[in-house]
Design a protein around this motif. Structure first.
Motif, PDB file in Angstrom:
ATOM      1  N   ARG A  49       0.834  -1.204   0.000  1.00 19.67           N
ATOM      2  CA  ARG A  49       0.000   0.000   0.000  1.00 19.67           C
ATOM      3  C   ARG A  49       0.872   1.259   0.000  1.00 19.67           C
ATOM      4  N   TYR A 101       1.165   4.144  -2.933  1.00 20.48           N
ATOM      5  CA  TYR A 101       1.043   5.566  -2.597  1.00 20.48           C
ATOM      6  C   TYR A 101       2.218   6.363  -3.180  1.00 20.48           C
ATOM      7  N   ASN A 147       2.025   6.534  -6.979  1.00 16.65           N
ATOM      8  CA  ASN A 147       0.978   7.462  -7.418  1.00 16.65           C
ATOM      9  C   ASN A 147       1.356   8.920  -7.194  1.00 16.65           C
ATOM     10  N   ASP A 155      -2.476   5.350   8.754  1.00 18.06           N
ATOM     11  CA  ASP A 155      -3.096   6.339   7.858  1.00 18.06           C
ATOM     12  C   ASP A 155      -2.567   7.743   8.123  1.00 18.06           C
ATOM     13  N   ASP A 190       2.713  14.140   2.427  1.00 20.45           N
ATOM     14  CA  ASP A 190       1.902  14.652   1.317  1.00 20.45           C
ATOM     15  C   ASP A 190       2.729  15.400   0.271  1.00 20.45           C
TER      16      ASP A 190
END
Length: 224
Positions: free
Chosen positions: A12, A16, A19, A56, A63
């Motif tokens: 995962r 991330y 992407n 999470d 970011d």
């Protein structure tokens, strides 16, 4: 009980990072490892929080990956450059020393026996031969990098390729000199020709070795 990331969790993180537009797979792997370590550290620091909450929130904190990408790209590039330099030095060891001596002897004999007309013919052909080989290899490397699955930043560190493409010009300039002083400085000319050829061989082999090293290392890391 120690809470650890599973293969699914790492996958995962990898998705991330991918992407987020990180181009090179080796840099992706280093960033995934960095984020995974950060998540595991947070799991230890905050045992009262749920695994999913820590996962999470920590992942979301990454970011903006641009500074980390820059840092990891430099880190991986330094690693490749160290390996590249080591490969260059390793090239000039036994048994290639014997090969270099034999090559020197062959080139010396050819220069000693060459007539002025033969040197002119050699000069007229060497630029075409060397340019053809240079274009062929550079074209092959470019094509391979274009179609390569999981690009590595070895495609980003080809700072020596401009020098490599000057190989034909270096040879033709040196051959002009050799044409004039072939008989007076035969051994010196043979030595320089030998060094040029050996050095080009060392560059090509070292690049192929760092490419293999990178793919062997990074393509296995996230598949474990």
């Amino acid at each position: 009980m120690k809470r650890e990331l599973t293969y699914t969790d790492v996958s995962r993180i990898q998705s991330y990072v991918e992407n987020m537009g990180v181009d090179f797979y080796d840099v992706q792997v280093e960033i995934v490892d960095h984020i995974a370590s950060a998540i595991e550290e947070q799991l230890i620091l905050f045992p009262e929080r749920s695994f999913q909450e820590v996962f999470d929130s920590t992942l979301a904190s990454f970011d903006n990956l641009s500074p980390l990408v820059h840092k990891k790209l430099q880190q991986v590039t330094r690693q490749y450059n160290r390996y590249f330099r080591k490969s260059i030095f390793d090239f000039f060891k036994w048994p290639r020393v014997v090969f270099a001596i034999v090559l020197l002897g062959v080139i010396y004999s050819m220069l000693k026996a060459a007539t002025p007309v033969g040197m002119v013919v050699f000069k007229n052909h060497i630029f075409g031969w060397s340019m053809g080989l240079t274009i062929a290899y550079c074209g092959f490397v470019g094509w391979r990098n274009h179609v390569q699955y999981h690009k590595l930043c070895t495609t980003h560190i080809l700072s020596w390729f401009p020098l490599f493409t000057q190989f034909p010009q270096i040879l033709i300039v040196f051959t002009n000199y050799a044409e004039k002083y072939q008989k007076q400085h035969t051994l010196l000319l043979a030595l320089i020709y030998t060094l040029i050829l050996i050095f080009i061989g060392a560059f090509v082999e070292s690049y192929e070795k760092i490419r293999k090293y990178g793919r062997d290392k990074y393509l296995k890391m996230l598949s474990i």
